[in-house]
Structure formats: structure tokens, C-alpha cells
Write a protein that holds these residues in place. Sequence first.
Motif, PDB file in Angstrom:
ATOM      1  N   MET A 129       0.825  -1.212   0.000  1.00 21.69           N
ATOM      2  CA  MET A 129       0.000   0.000   0.000  1.00 21.69           C
ATOM      3  C   MET A 129       0.857   1.260   0.000  1.00 21.69           C
ATOM      4  N   GLY A 130       1.862   1.295  -0.889  1.00 24.33           N
ATOM      5  CA  GLY A 130       2.679   2.480  -1.067  1.00 24.33           C
ATOM      6  C   GLY A 130       3.884   2.588  -0.171  1.00 24.33           C
ATOM      7  N   ALA A 131       3.998   1.682   0.803  1.00 25.53           N
ATOM      8  CA  ALA A 131       5.124   1.770   1.738  1.00 25.53           C
ATOM      9  C   ALA A 131       6.440   1.407   1.066  1.00 25.53           C
ATOM     10  N   ASN A 132       6.415   0.543   0.074  1.00 22.51           N
ATOM     11  CA  ASN A 132       7.651   0.034  -0.506  1.00 22.51           C
ATOM     12  C   ASN A 132       8.484   1.142  -1.141  1.00 22.51           C
ATOM     13  N   GLY A 133       7.843   1.957  -1.950  1.00 19.88           N
ATOM     14  CA  GLY A 133       8.583   3.048  -2.576  1.00 19.88           C
ATOM     15  C   GLY A 133       9.031   4.083  -1.573  1.00 19.88           C
ATOM     16  N   ALA A 134       8.178   4.406  -0.597  1.00 24.67           N
ATOM     17  CA  ALA A 134       8.539   5.414   0.397  1.00 24.67           C
ATOM     18  C   ALA A 134       9.709   4.951   1.249  1.00 24.67           C
ATOM     19  N   ALA A 135       9.674   3.689   1.695  1.00 26.77           N
ATOM     20  CA  ALA A 135      10.769   3.172   2.515  1.00 26.77           C
ATOM     21  C   ALA A 135      12.066   3.137   1.717  1.00 26.77           C
ATOM     22  N   ASP A 136      11.990   2.718   0.467  1.00 30.03           N
ATOM     23  CA  ASP A 136      13.189   2.643  -0.362  1.00 30.03           C
ATOM     24  C   ASP A 136      13.755   4.031  -0.631  1.00 30.03           C
ATOM     25  N   ASN A 137      12.892   4.997  -0.953  1.00 31.05           N
ATOM     26  CA  ASN A 137      13.366   6.352  -1.217  1.00 31.05           C
ATOM     27  C   ASN A 137      13.999   6.989   0.008  1.00 31.05           C
ATOM     28  N   SER A 138      13.496   6.630   1.185  1.00 32.43           N
ATOM     29  CA  SER A 138      14.052   7.198   2.417  1.00 32.43           C
ATOM     30  C   SER A 138      15.361   6.528   2.829  1.00 32.43           C
ATOM     31  N   GLY A 139      15.637   5.347   2.268  1.00 29.60           N
ATOM     32  CA  GLY A 139      16.847   4.616   2.628  1.00 29.60           C
ATOM     33  C   GLY A 139      16.693   3.713   3.831  1.00 29.60           C
ATOM     34  N   LEU A 140      15.454   3.419   4.252  1.00 31.29           N
ATOM     35  CA  LEU A 140      15.266   2.614   5.450  1.00 31.29           C
ATOM     36  C   LEU A 140      15.854   1.208   5.326  1.00 31.29           C
ATOM     37  N   PRO A 141      15.650   0.476   4.214  1.00 25.31           N
ATOM     38  CA  PRO A 141      16.206  -0.882   4.148  1.00 25.31           C
ATOM     39  C   PRO A 141      17.726  -0.928   4.258  1.00 25.31           C
ATOM     40  N   GLN A 142      18.381   0.200   3.979  1.00 33.00           N
ATOM     41  CA  GLN A 142      19.835   0.258   4.104  1.00 33.00           C
ATOM     42  C   GLN A 142      20.279   0.734   5.488  1.00 33.00           C
ATOM     43  N   SER A 143      19.299   1.041   6.361  1.00 29.75           N
ATOM     44  CA  SER A 143      19.617   1.651   7.651  1.00 29.75           C
ATOM     45  C   SER A 143      19.327   0.772   8.849  1.00 29.75           C
ATOM     46  N   THR A 144      18.626  -0.340   8.617  1.00 28.69           N
ATOM     47  CA  THR A 144      18.331  -1.239   9.733  1.00 28.69           C
ATOM     48  C   THR A 144      18.024  -2.624   9.188  1.00 28.69           C
ATOM     49  N   THR A 145      17.975  -3.595  10.074  1.00 23.17           N
ATOM     50  CA  THR A 145      17.662  -4.971   9.709  1.00 23.17           C
ATOM     51  C   THR A 145      16.582  -5.509  10.643  1.00 23.17           C
ATOM     52  N   PRO A 146      15.895  -6.593  10.266  1.00 19.11           N
ATOM     53  CA  PRO A 146      14.865  -7.152  11.140  1.00 19.11           C
ATOM     54  C   PRO A 146      15.460  -7.635  12.462  1.00 19.11           C
ATOM     55  N   GLY A 147      14.645  -7.635  13.486  1.00 20.11           N
ATOM     56  CA  GLY A 147      15.078  -8.097  14.801  1.00 20.11           C
ATOM     57  C   GLY A 147      13.891  -8.248  15.715  1.00 20.11           C
ATOM     58  N   GLY A 148      14.137  -8.663  16.927  1.00 19.33           N
ATOM     59  CA  GLY A 148      13.089  -8.783  17.919  1.00 19.33           C
ATOM     60  C   GLY A 148      13.696  -8.881  19.299  1.00 19.33           C
ATOM     61  N   GLU A 149      13.733  -7.756  20.017  1.00 21.27           N
ATOM     62  CA  GLU A 149      14.478  -7.717  21.265  1.00 21.27           C
ATOM     63  C   GLU A 149      13.865  -6.698  22.209  1.00 21.27           C
ATOM     64  N   LEU A 150      13.852  -7.031  23.479  1.00 19.19           N
ATOM     65  CA  LEU A 150      13.551  -6.070  24.534  1.00 19.19           C
ATOM     66  C   LEU A 150      14.881  -5.572  25.086  1.00 19.19           C
ATOM     67  N   VAL A 151      15.043  -4.261  25.182  1.00 18.85           N
ATOM     68  CA  VAL A 151      16.277  -3.670  25.691  1.00 18.85           C
ATOM     69  C   VAL A 151      15.936  -2.812  26.913  1.00 18.85           C
ATOM     70  N   VAL A 152      16.675  -3.027  28.005  1.00 24.76           N
ATOM     71  CA  VAL A 152      16.428  -2.331  29.269  1.00 24.76           C
ATOM     72  C   VAL A 152      17.644  -1.477  29.606  1.00 24.76           C
ATOM     73  N   PHE A 153      17.386  -0.228  29.970  1.00 27.10           N
ATOM     74  CA  PHE A 153      18.437   0.742  30.271  1.00 27.10           C
ATOM     75  C   PHE A 153      18.358   1.169  31.731  1.00 27.10           C
ATOM     76  N   GLY A 154      19.509   1.458  32.309  1.00 29.82           N
ATOM     77  CA  GLY A 154      19.583   1.960  33.669  1.00 29.82           C
ATOM     78  C   GLY A 154      20.799   2.853  33.838  1.00 29.82           C
ATOM     79  N   LEU A 155      21.009   3.285  35.064  1.00 27.82           N
ATOM     80  CA  LEU A 155      22.116   4.204  35.349  1.00 27.82           C
ATOM     81  C   LEU A 155      23.372   3.494  35.821  1.00 27.82           C
ATOM     82  N   ASP A 156      23.293   2.225  36.162  1.00 28.94           N
ATOM     83  CA  ASP A 156      24.514   1.532  36.559  1.00 28.94           C
ATOM     84  C   ASP A 156      24.412   0.060  36.212  1.00 28.94           C
TER      85      ASP A 156
END
Length: 615
Positions: free
Chosen positions: A588-615
Motif C-alpha cells: 500500500m505504497g510503503a515500498n517506494g517510500a521506505a526505499d526512497n528514504s533509505g530505510l532498508p539500508q539503515s536497519t535490519t529485522p530483529g526482535g528484542e527487549l532492551v532495558v536501560f539503567g544508570l549503573d
Amino acid sequence: MRREQGKGGERRGHGYGSWMRWVYSLGILLAMPLPLQANEELLRLGADPGQWPMQAKNYEATRYSELDQISARTVERMHVVWSFSTGALRGHEGGPLVIGSTMYVHSPFPNTIYALDLRQKPYTILWKYTPEQKPSAIAAACYDTVSRGVAYGMGKIFLGTLDGQLIALDAHTGNEVWKVKQGEIARGETITGAPIVIKDMVIIGISGGEFGVRGRINAYDIQTGKPRWVAYSQGPDDDILLEGDFNKECPRHGGEGEGTRSWPGEQWKLGGGTTWGWFSYDPDLDLFHYGTGNPGSWNTEVRKGGDNKWSCTLWGRRPGTGKARWAFQMTPWDSWGYDGTNELILVDLPIGNAKRKCAVHFDKNGFAYTLDRGTGEVLSAVPFVYENWAKGINRGDDRPIEVPEKRAKLGVDVKGVCPSSMGGKNQQPAAYDPETHLFYVGTNNLCMDIQAMEAKYNPGTPYVGADLLIYSGHEGRDKYYGEFIAWDPVKGRRVWEIQERFPVWSGALATAGGLVFYGTLDGWLKAVDARTGVLLWQQKLGSGIVGNPIAFLGPDNKEYIAVYSGVGGWFGLPAAVSLPKDDPRAAMGANGAADNSGLPQSTTPGGELVVFGLD
């Protein structure tokens, strides 16, 4: 069903940070009458800064945390303290829940749920649950196999599956308590939205508007799974469930009979108006709020003759009966796929000379609406992104003043419609900070060319009737595809904005530390100053972020920030599944927009929870 017990064995109590806190909580629960138990429990948990018991933190859907250990002064010390693979790819929307010392993590299809014991550093897997469901659901997912999260209430976790089941799990053990069939996958009915628990009910919607699904929400008994009521988005009044004083204060917004009268023939039976977004709830008014999606099909010729109520509509309903107190349709006879399912955030605002109980909604159509949440009265409606399909909102009848040249038409390639069907904002939930009195919103800077197409209804197959080409905003003149903004709801204007290379598809999190967190499609989690928008901290993650960051207090009484990493969703789908580049109108139009923006060259598929703290 496949359930695995972690090495920690059966759960050793549902502690709320300390033994005394657990005893206090248990005493309250035992003393409460059953019908109010879930309501009061979640009200209490939502008000506890250390917990994150609902997808939006609280019933008001503010996504605001009162924790302030991580602040503008300390955030530069924030770093990854642990991470957890979900075992799934595709878009990781929504966020985890934290109830006491347990974190509940969910994934997109196959919709696995994990319970993590946070008392063990970094964690112990208490249980894992993967529902049995039909793989055919993957093909029926409109814009990715996402899940926007689970809900908690009365010792249970509630999960909506992609193939249309609602499942209740014991929060301690992961054992199935009950399950019901909410949708029929053979008709294209899926569940991607998150349920909500109100009083002694769990309420959930349905997805699949691009398959000719008739939108609705269902309420089930939290203990047994028995149905309480169902409220449809269109059709006869007895199906829609209207109170006797429906829209009493705003009759211009519509009344009885319009769920059929505003549709030609029986087209309302294929009418879309699905309910894949978010819910909020006002216990004092006893109204819950949500929005309905676009009508089906997108080709307006098959829906000619009326507004197609109640698609693209905001609602205030009674949870006990399901009856609607009010409804307001934002985009009548929608021809752009503008939906209306984005969240309504409940805040009290000074309007005129009085404090009003408001619901603020940033719609896909590009307008920010402030309504009286008790009556549906429109208090303001102004653009929050660049838009050109309407000249404004007529304050006499609250209808858009359309630009006729921008309406999608059969067989005509209408150029430069802004925003695109992805919306000025899509599913990514905004946050509200009661200290700054500002909303923080991830937005899309997108326009499109759109052409209505013939569509024939066949159950379980796409019933879209539109062809799209999506590109950057201002009719393609901009070099950026998204912005993160701060919005003043009283003045109806931006306070600051941050231009982003890609649409900002993650939710926002505001904290008492004076910070706002959000993620980008190329995988940066960012912390900015809530008052100025100045970037204070950022960290690159392994995949794009379309999930919603949360804040919680660990068993060690330290503040943590958590977010999912996993590119996907509508704009991110081409990067998640590596679509061929030769068809810019795919997805539904996402393919051209994502390609023109360079998204496929900027990230890869994944699936992760990431937790941040101060120490």
C-alpha cells in the motif's frame, strides 16, 4: 497451546516491591466487591510510579511516569543493563507490562508471551506461552503481523492473537484460564490491538478493515470469558448500542438510524470501521473512549450517498452496558484511509474561563482534536502536521472543509494529497506531561498520490479499492519523512519539533525527570529535554523501533527504561520482509517510500527487549 515453565518453577508470589506492600495490596483486593476489583486494582497500580500495568501506563493514557532518577542531569550515564530476545521478527509494537517484580513481554506473530522475574539479575523466565493459531493469519494481517500488547487484571494476562482469539492466562503460572473466538480468520478478522480491563470485564476490538470486516468491540467476563455485550461500528441502532440521550449535547454530530441510513443498501455490512487502536477510561464519568477505522472499501463509489457512519469516529461508551453516550465522526465519507483509531488522552485543560474534562486526539487526517470527554463537544480542531485535503474544520457543524481536488476518485490519479493514508500520526501513541502541560507526538511527514480502484468482495481476501504512491511531505519537496513534536493543546500549536529522516513510528514516554523518550525506525532510542526538545542522549539498537518505551522501578528501587527493538509496521514492513524494489506501490505504497528514504539500508529485522539503567 505450548507453554514452557522456566527454571524458577511456579511463581513464588506476585510481590509489589516488598512483602508489606504485597500484604497491603492483598488486603485491599480481598476487601473489595468483585465487580469493582479490576477497576480499583488497576487504578491503584496505574497511580504507582514504579509499575507499568497498562499499555498506556494508566486509564488516562498519558504515558507519563513520575519517576525522576533518570533525569536531564543523569541521563548521560544511562546505558544498556540487559536485553532479551523475543524469538520473533517483524514489527514489535506496543510495550511490556511491569506488575510488581514481574515483567510481561509479548511478541508479534506467533504472539509468544514471557513472564520475567526481575528479582533475579538480570531476570529469570518464569513461564513462556505460545498460543496455537492458524498460520493463515499471516496473510490476513493488513500491514504487518504486529501485536500492540497484552493487558493485566485480577491476576490474569489477556492476549489477542493474530488469528482472532482472546486468551486469558494465569499471571503467575502462564496456564490458560479461558479463551474465546473473537474473530473469524476466514473473513479476514484478526486482532492486532491491545485489550483493556475495566471493572470486571476485558474489552477488545477487531482488525481487518481492508478485508471488508464489520468493526466492533466486545466485552467479556474477566473470570469466565462469557460475553457481556458487543457494540458494532455501523448497522442498526440495536447493534451499535446507543444510549437514550446519545449525542444530546451535539445533535449535529449525528443520531439514531445513521448507522444504516448513511450507507447505500447493505454496504454497512462490509463497512470497515474496525477497532485496532487504543482505549482510555474515565472512572468518574464511567465512559471509555476509542476510535474506529476507515470504511470499506476505500473506493467511495460503492459507499456513495452518505457519511458512512460510524467509521472514522471517536466514541464515549459505558463499560457496563456498551452503550454509546456520544460519537463524533471526524472524516465523513472517507476516501483516503484516514481511520480514527489513534488514542484519546484524557486530561483536564483550561478552555476559555473554565477547566474542562478533555480528550485530546491526534488523528490520521492531520488534525488535533480537543473534545469534552463527557459529551463529545469539539473544543478545538487544528492541523498538527502539514495537510492540504481540507481548509480547516467548520466550527458550525465540526465537519472538514474539503478541498474537492484532493478527494480520491475512481480511475483518477489524484496527486499530492497530504497527509498520506499512513496519517499525520499512525498507531504510535503520544504522551502528556502534567508539568510542562505539553503533548509529545511522533508524526509522519508524508504525502501521496491516490487512485480509487474497483473492488469486489470475497470473504477473506483484500477488499481495498485503492492504489497509493507515498513520499515525503509538502508534496514531495521535503527531505525528511517524520518529526517528533511538542504540542500545546490550549494554544493549539507546536512548541518545538525535531525533524527525523524517517517517520517516527514509536510511542512517546514523558517522565518527571524532565525527559521525553522516543525511538526511530533506524533504531535510535533518544532522550530529549521536555521543555526545549534538545537532544540529551541517544543509543543505537539492533533494529528499528516501532514499540513504546516505558519506565519502571525494579526490585532494587532503581529506575529503568525499556523498549522493544524490531522494525516493522506499515512503513517499516519493506525493511522487515525485504520486499522487491521494482514495485513502489507494494505494501500500500510503503515500498517506494521506505526505499526512497533509505530505510532498508539503515536497519535490519530483529526482535528484542532492551532495558536501560544508570549503573
